[in-house]
Design a protein around this motif. Structure first.
Motif, PDB file in Angstrom:
ATOM      1  N   ALA B   8      13.593   9.199   5.645  1.00 48.65           N
ATOM      2  CA  ALA B   8      13.394   9.755   4.201  1.00 48.65           C
ATOM      3  C   ALA B   8      11.966   9.438   3.806  1.00 48.65           C
ATOM      4  N   ILE B   9      11.524   8.441   3.997  1.00 50.02           N
ATOM      5  CA  ILE B   9      10.218   8.053   3.531  1.00 50.02           C
ATOM      6  C   ILE B   9       9.358   7.302   4.557  1.00 50.02           C
ATOM      7  N   GLU B  10       8.081   7.872   4.854  1.00 52.37           N
ATOM      8  CA  GLU B  10       7.488   6.910   5.972  1.00 52.37           C
ATOM      9  C   GLU B  10       6.272   6.397   5.516  1.00 52.37           C
ATOM     10  N   ALA B  11       5.812   5.115   5.610  1.00 50.60           N
ATOM     11  CA  ALA B  11       4.553   4.674   5.241  1.00 50.60           C
ATOM     12  C   ALA B  11       3.831   4.207   6.333  1.00 50.60           C
ATOM     13  N   SER B  12       2.487   4.485   6.568  1.00 46.86           N
ATOM     14  CA  SER B  12       1.579   3.846   7.684  1.00 46.86           C
ATOM     15  C   SER B  12       0.421   3.445   6.896  1.00 46.86           C
ATOM     16  N   ASN B  13       0.100   2.169   7.185  1.00 49.25           N
ATOM     17  CA  ASN B  13      -1.300   1.498   6.899  1.00 49.25           C
ATOM     18  C   ASN B  13      -1.411   1.786   5.399  1.00 49.25           C
ATOM     19  N   LEU B  14      -0.240   1.306   4.687  1.00 46.27           N
ATOM     20  CA  LEU B  14      -0.530   1.545   3.211  1.00 46.27           C
ATOM     21  C   LEU B  14      -1.046   0.325   2.806  1.00 46.27           C
ATOM     22  N   ASN B  15      -2.184   0.587   1.959  1.00 47.18           N
ATOM     23  CA  ASN B  15      -2.729  -0.749   1.282  1.00 47.18           C
ATOM     24  C   ASN B  15      -2.441  -0.258  -0.563  1.00 47.18           C
ATOM     25  N   ALA B  16      -2.264  -1.384  -1.236  1.00 53.65           N
ATOM     26  CA  ALA B  16      -2.185  -1.028  -2.582  1.00 53.65           C
ATOM     27  C   ALA B  16      -2.878  -2.184  -3.318  1.00 53.65           C
ATOM     28  N   TRP B  17      -3.465  -1.850  -4.493  1.00 56.76           N
ATOM     29  CA  TRP B  17      -4.117  -2.984  -5.357  1.00 56.76           C
ATOM     30  C   TRP B  17      -3.723  -2.675  -6.879  1.00 56.76           C
ATOM     31  N   TYR B  18      -3.784  -3.964  -7.439  1.00 61.58           N
ATOM     32  CA  TYR B  18      -3.666  -4.062  -8.867  1.00 61.58           C
ATOM     33  C   TYR B  18      -5.260  -4.368  -9.461  1.00 61.58           C
ATOM     34  N   GLY B  19      -6.065  -3.666  -9.688  1.00 60.94           N
ATOM     35  CA  GLY B  19      -7.508  -3.960 -10.077  1.00 60.94           C
ATOM     36  C   GLY B  19      -8.071  -4.706  -8.677  1.00 60.94           C
ATOM     37  N   ASP B  20      -8.516  -5.760  -8.664  1.00 59.19           N
ATOM     38  CA  ASP B  20      -8.938  -6.291  -7.315  1.00 59.19           C
ATOM     39  C   ASP B  20      -7.921  -6.868  -6.650  1.00 59.19           C
ATOM     40  N   PHE B  21      -6.905  -7.076  -6.904  1.00 52.70           N
ATOM     41  CA  PHE B  21      -5.706  -7.868  -6.173  1.00 52.70           C
ATOM     42  C   PHE B  21      -5.257  -6.987  -5.379  1.00 52.70           C
ATOM     43  N   GLN B  22      -5.172  -7.360  -3.922  1.00 50.09           N
ATOM     44  CA  GLN B  22      -4.548  -6.535  -2.988  1.00 50.09           C
ATOM     45  C   GLN B  22      -3.028  -6.833  -2.933  1.00 50.09           C
ATOM     46  N   ALA B  23      -1.956  -5.809  -3.406  1.00 48.62           N
ATOM     47  CA  ALA B  23      -0.638  -6.287  -3.652  1.00 48.62           C
ATOM     48  C   ALA B  23       0.117  -5.809  -2.103  1.00 48.62           C
ATOM     49  N   LEU B  24      -0.246  -4.596  -1.658  1.00 47.44           N
ATOM     50  CA  LEU B  24       0.289  -4.600  -0.158  1.00 47.44           C
ATOM     51  C   LEU B  24      -0.986  -4.465   0.619  1.00 47.44           C
ATOM     52  N   ASN B  25      -0.590  -4.890   1.969  1.00 43.32           N
ATOM     53  CA  ASN B  25      -1.705  -4.889   3.035  1.00 43.32           C
ATOM     54  C   ASN B  25      -0.928  -4.321   4.337  1.00 43.32           C
ATOM     55  N   SER B  26      -1.648  -3.209   4.529  1.00 45.86           N
ATOM     56  CA  SER B  26      -1.195  -2.378   5.696  1.00 45.86           C
ATOM     57  C   SER B  26       0.197  -2.371   6.009  1.00 45.86           C
ATOM     58  N   ILE B  27       0.889  -1.946   5.128  1.00 48.53           N
ATOM     59  CA  ILE B  27       2.363  -1.437   5.347  1.00 48.53           C
ATOM     60  C   ILE B  27       2.919  -0.356   6.150  1.00 48.53           C
ATOM     61  N   SER B  28       3.489  -0.617   7.285  1.00 48.06           N
ATOM     62  CA  SER B  28       3.967   0.542   7.890  1.00 48.06           C
ATOM     63  C   SER B  28       5.524   0.616   7.941  1.00 48.06           C
ATOM     64  N   LEU B  29       6.336   1.428   7.709  1.00 48.49           N
ATOM     65  CA  LEU B  29       7.777   1.318   7.660  1.00 48.49           C
ATOM     66  C   LEU B  29       8.194   2.671   7.292  1.00 48.49           C
ATOM     67  N   GLN B  30       9.501   2.766   8.122  1.00 49.89           N
ATOM     68  CA  GLN B  30      10.090   4.082   7.831  1.00 49.89           C
ATOM     69  C   GLN B  30      11.635   3.788   7.306  1.00 49.89           C
ATOM     70  N   ILE B  31      11.714   4.649   5.995  1.00 50.19           N
ATOM     71  CA  ILE B  31      13.197   4.214   5.153  1.00 50.19           C
ATOM     72  C   ILE B  31      14.061   5.257   5.866  1.00 50.19           C
ATOM     73  N   PRO B  32      15.246   4.835   6.424  1.00 49.39           N
ATOM     74  CA  PRO B  32      16.103   5.741   7.078  1.00 49.39           C
ATOM     75  C   PRO B  32      16.798   6.587   6.284  1.00 49.39           C
ATOM     76  N   LYS B  33      17.175   7.902   6.420  1.00 48.36           N
ATOM     77  CA  LYS B  33      18.028   8.449   5.515  1.00 48.36           C
ATOM     78  C   LYS B  33      19.444   8.235   5.346  1.00 48.36           C
TER      79      LYS B  33
END
Lengths: 326, 255
Positions: B8-33
């Motif tokens: 359903a959803i595929e993430a690869s090498n996802l990084n996310a921040w709130y301002g300078d704070f890195q909340a997600l660090n190179s996430i790769s995963l697949q959410i199955p349908k």
């Protein structure tokens, strides 16, 4: 993660014995506590009673002086309540028809609210729901400054700026007119409406916004369909407070609206409001203790009844629209 | 498309921040349908952040930003050109704290359909009933649909919020700790409900409750400090996890 064998730390031991000695200090005695509690209680009651006393004495003065007004031969209740001719300063026969003043007050208030309520609400929605934080932090203090300007300044602004502008737009405007005073009162009330409505919108929990957005609502959907209904009681309070302020506003109307009471809906005309008349009387350009002097109290009492009715209506409406979240 | 993706959803090498704070660090995963995927991990490990990127709820947080690749079918979830209104209709969300609108029970469920579809009165009524039945709350509210939703109990409110999310016809349901404020009986009702819904919806649930994750989910992802430490079948995660950290966490040694 504590170590099995604790090494005695000299500063820690010193702190421990100091805390022990501090905890052995005498405690405050219950009797003293109880005595000061009683003192505080009495002081608080006195403060509450004081405000009650002031209210009661003002109403008392209004009532007695109004009664004296109605004891004059030339005054009748049917004339007071049934006529729109307010001519206390002209020759005989004088007429004391309160509607001549009430209509002036309502006209100015109506113009002011037609200006201040929509503009105040829309600005509040912008500030609360749309404006970036920096803009909001910049605009809100400015609005509050606007609320702090003395009303006499607004009065002069109406007379010197708004009226000439109105006359430039349309020749029919009198030097003193209801429109100019109404707009100035509207500008005066605008920050009140805006600030209170913004507080009401801000107090709606973020979870409700998220709920509306999470269902695929736009920011406008969230604002109009969820936030505004949830904040309705606070917004109505803001509106009613603005109406009460406009009805009671004095300096602006005394300066810009004129001093000729007449029941008219034409905003180009010179009118007089209830407050405007009272200023004229209290200003002392009439013989003291004549009928016209005491008529001031009857007008004041009427004004008091109107604002009282508004306040009570406000409570009813607020209770009716109260939507609690939690 | 030749081969229908099972994710359903595929993430690869996802990084996310709130301002300078890195909340997600190179996430790769697949959410199955059509499966239930659980996100577990200690507080502040990024699982809610990831969930909120799935339907762009992070747009409401000024300082939130992300890089990498996150896709729902053909939709690029990180693109500013993505129609978030349509996205959120397709990816419904249920929050930690039940947040019914201060309106009637009926109006709460009708809110989404009214936004997205033109329905006449009976069509709307049918859709509301269907959603409330699906969310297993119909029997309790059918006689008081016009009563304020805030008069319901916490568990009923949360099921109402699930009904409200279902009523827009989503493919994916995101649940951000949906039971953390509920008593055990209400929790059980919601878990039964998830079991009902798993055949038709892709469900992603963030939970702090290990038992809940092991009871309800097919797949489990263990998050720690913004990274996915392990993503596997729930059985594997809870019996023979590959990573030591996962094992310590699911055994209750930390977190």
């Amino acid at each position: 993660m504590s170590q099995p064998v604790a090494v005695p730390d000299p500063t820690k031991i010193a702190l421990e014995s100091r805390a022990k000695s501090l905890l052995n200090r005498p405690r405050r005695r219950l009797a003293a506590t109880r005595f000061s509690e009683i003192g505080i209680y009495v002081a608080l009651i006195c403060c509450g009673l004081f405000s009650l006393l002031i209210t009661v004495s003002i109403i008392g003065v209004l009532l007695t002086e109004t009664t004296r007004f109605f004891q004059f031969d030339e005054v009748t209740l049917s004339n007071f309540l049934g006529s729109a001719e307010w001519t206390p300063n002209l020759g005989e026969p004088k007429s004391f028809g309160i509607w001549g003043l009430i209509s002036g007050t309502l006209l100015v208030t109506g113009i002011a609210m037609a200006f201040a309520l929509p503009l105040g609400l829309v600005t509040a929605i912008y500030l609360s729901e749309y404006a970036p934080r920096q803009i909001r932090n910049f605009l809100k203090p400015i609005l509050e400054v606007l609320a702090g300007i003395p009303t006499v300044v607004y009065g002069f602004f109406a007379l010197m700026t708004i009226t000439p502008f109105l006359q430039w737009v349309h020749e029919g405007f009198n030097v003193y007119n209801a429109m100019s005073a109404g707009l100035a009162v509207g500008i005066l009330c605008f920050p009140t409406v805006c600030s209170l409505a913004e507080d009401a919108l801000q107090s709606v929990p973020k979870t409700l916004r998220d709920g509306a957005l999470g269902l695929g609502g736009t920011r406008f959907d969230a604002t109009v369909k969820v936030i505004l209904p949830a904040a309705l009681s606070g917004i109505i309070s803001a509106f009613l407070l603005a109406v009460a302020r406009a009805i009671g506003e004095t300096m602006i109307v005394a300066l810009a609206a004129g001093s000729r009471p007449q029941a008219t809906l034409d905003p180009r005309n010179e009118i007089q409001t209830m407050t405007g008349f009272m200023v004229q009387m209290a200003g002392g350009d009439v013989s003291n203790f004549g009928t016209e002097y005491f008529s001031m109290y009857a007008v004041a009492f009427t004004l008091f009844l109107i604002t009282l009715a508004l306040t009570m209506m406000g409570n009813v409406v607020r209770g009716r629209f109260r939507e609690t979240y939690e | 498309m030749a081969n229908q993706s099972t994710n359903a959803i595929e993430a690869s090498n996802l990084n996310a921040w709130y301002g300078d704070f890195q909340a997600l660090n190179s996430i790769s995963l697949q959410i199955p349908k059509n499966e239930v995927t659980a996100f577990i991990g200690p507080s502040g490990c990024g699982k809610s952040t990831l969930l909120r990127w799935f339907n762009r709820m992070n747009d409401t947080i000024h300082s939130a930003s992300a890089t990498g690749d996150l896709r729902l079918g053909d939709i690029d979830l990180l693109s500013s050109a993505t129609d978030v209104v349509d996205l959120r209709r397709r990816v419904g969300i249920v929050f930690q704290k039940a947040n019914p609108f201060p309106k009637s029970i009926f109006e709460n469920v009708a809110f989404g359909p009214r936004l997205h579809m033109k329905l006449n009165k009976t069509e709307l009524q049918d859709l509301v009933e269907w959603a409330l039945r699906k969310a297993a709350v119909w029997e309790e509210v059918k006689d008081r649909l016009n009563a304020p939703a805030l008069g319901l109990s916490g568990g009923q409110q949360q099921r109402l919020c699930i009904a409200r999310a279902i009523a827009t016809g989503p493919e994916i349901l995101l649940m951000d700790e949906p039971c953390s404020a509920l008593d055990p009986a209400s929790t059980l009702a919601i878990e039964d409900l998830m079991d009902e819904l798993r055949s038709q919806y892709t469900i992603v649930i963030v939970t702090h409750n290990m038992q809940q994750a092991s009871r309800c989910s097919d797949k489990t992802a263990f998050f720690f400090e913004g990274k996915v430490i392990e993503f596997n079948s729930t059985e594997k995660i809870f019996t023979t996890p590959n990573a030591k950290q996962t094992e310590d966490y699911v055994r209750g040694k930390f977190g």
